[in-house]
Write a protein that holds these residues in place. Structure first.
Motif, PDB file in Angstrom:
ATOM      1  N   LEU A  11      -2.670  15.903  43.311  1.00 15.59           N
ATOM      2  CA  LEU A  11      -4.238  15.889  43.372  1.00 15.59           C
ATOM      3  C   LEU A  11      -4.685  14.903  42.519  1.00 15.59           C
ATOM      4  O   LEU A  11      -5.897  14.438  42.590  1.00 15.59           O
ATOM      5  N   GLU A  15      -7.219  12.084  43.192  1.00 16.79           N
ATOM      6  CA  GLU A  15      -8.585  12.080  42.502  1.00 16.79           C
ATOM      7  C   GLU A  15      -8.484  10.658  41.998  1.00 16.79           C
ATOM      8  O   GLU A  15      -9.817  10.115  42.036  1.00 16.79           O
ATOM      9  N   LEU A  59     -14.124  10.307  43.290  1.00 17.23           N
ATOM     10  CA  LEU A  59     -13.670  11.750  43.535  1.00 17.23           C
ATOM     11  C   LEU A  59     -13.154  12.348  42.013  1.00 17.23           C
ATOM     12  O   LEU A  59     -12.636  11.761  41.043  1.00 17.23           O
ATOM     13  N   ILE A  61     -11.505  16.185  41.087  1.00 14.77           N
ATOM     14  CA  ILE A  61     -10.890  17.471  41.526  1.00 14.77           C
ATOM     15  C   ILE A  61     -10.545  18.377  40.490  1.00 14.77           C
ATOM     16  O   ILE A  61      -9.841  18.126  39.494  1.00 14.77           O
ATOM     17  N   VAL A  77      -9.492  24.509  45.401  1.00 12.83           N
ATOM     18  CA  VAL A  77      -9.767  23.152  44.449  1.00 12.83           C
ATOM     19  C   VAL A  77     -11.306  23.064  44.686  1.00 12.83           C
ATOM     20  O   VAL A  77     -12.011  23.414  45.796  1.00 12.83           O
ATOM     21  N   ILE A  79     -14.044  19.977  44.832  1.00 18.12           N
ATOM     22  CA  ILE A  79     -13.946  18.491  44.908  1.00 18.12           C
ATOM     23  C   ILE A  79     -15.417  17.958  44.979  1.00 18.12           C
ATOM     24  O   ILE A  79     -16.156  18.481  45.472  1.00 18.12           O
ATOM     25  N   SER A 106      -5.245  21.275  54.597  1.00 14.09           N
ATOM     26  CA  SER A 106      -6.544  21.564  53.650  1.00 14.09           C
ATOM     27  C   SER A 106      -7.525  22.280  54.541  1.00 14.09           C
ATOM     28  O   SER A 106      -7.698  22.050  55.749  1.00 14.09           O
TER      29      SER A 106
END
Length: 112
Positions: A11, A15, A59, A61, A77, A79, A106
């Motif tokens: 992740l 990101e 991004l 996260i 999460v 985002i 996801s």
């Protein structure tokens, strides 16, 4: 590295929009599924990831919670895309014995 550590590192690479790092996590036959698509194979998964990266200037996260089984880590999460668009997502990564991602699923949730 534990699977939870791999999940966090994956992740973080996402990101940072680091396609090279993402590539290093993926097994050749990875299955990538989200609320818009389903593709199999590392090359196709990287193509779709590159499209996501190109569509976002930034991004952020935040991992809100994680759950682990012997081969899988799921995480809730938050985002933030481009500093303003918020997504609440459950990401599920399944790892093979070598620690590579063989499944990435996801699911988008409802905002708080």
């Amino acid at each position: 590295m534990t699977n939870k550590e791999r999940f966090v590192a994956f992740l973080k690479a996402y990101e940072n929009k680091d396609l090279t790092a993402i590539s290093g996590f993926l097994a050749p036959d990875v299955l990538l599924k989200d609320w818009n698509l389903s593709v199999r194979g590392k090359e196709r998964a990287l193509e779709e990831t590159a499209k996501n990266f190109a569509a976002a200037d930034s991004l952020k996260i935040d991992i809100l919670s994680m759950y682990e089984s012997p081969t899988t880590v799921a995480g809730e999460v938050h985002i933030i895309v481009n500093g303003k668009d918020h997504l609440w997502v459950v990401d599920i990564l399944e790892f093979n014995i070598q620690g590579l991602v063989v499944g990435s699923r996801s699911f988008v949730g409802i905002p708080n």
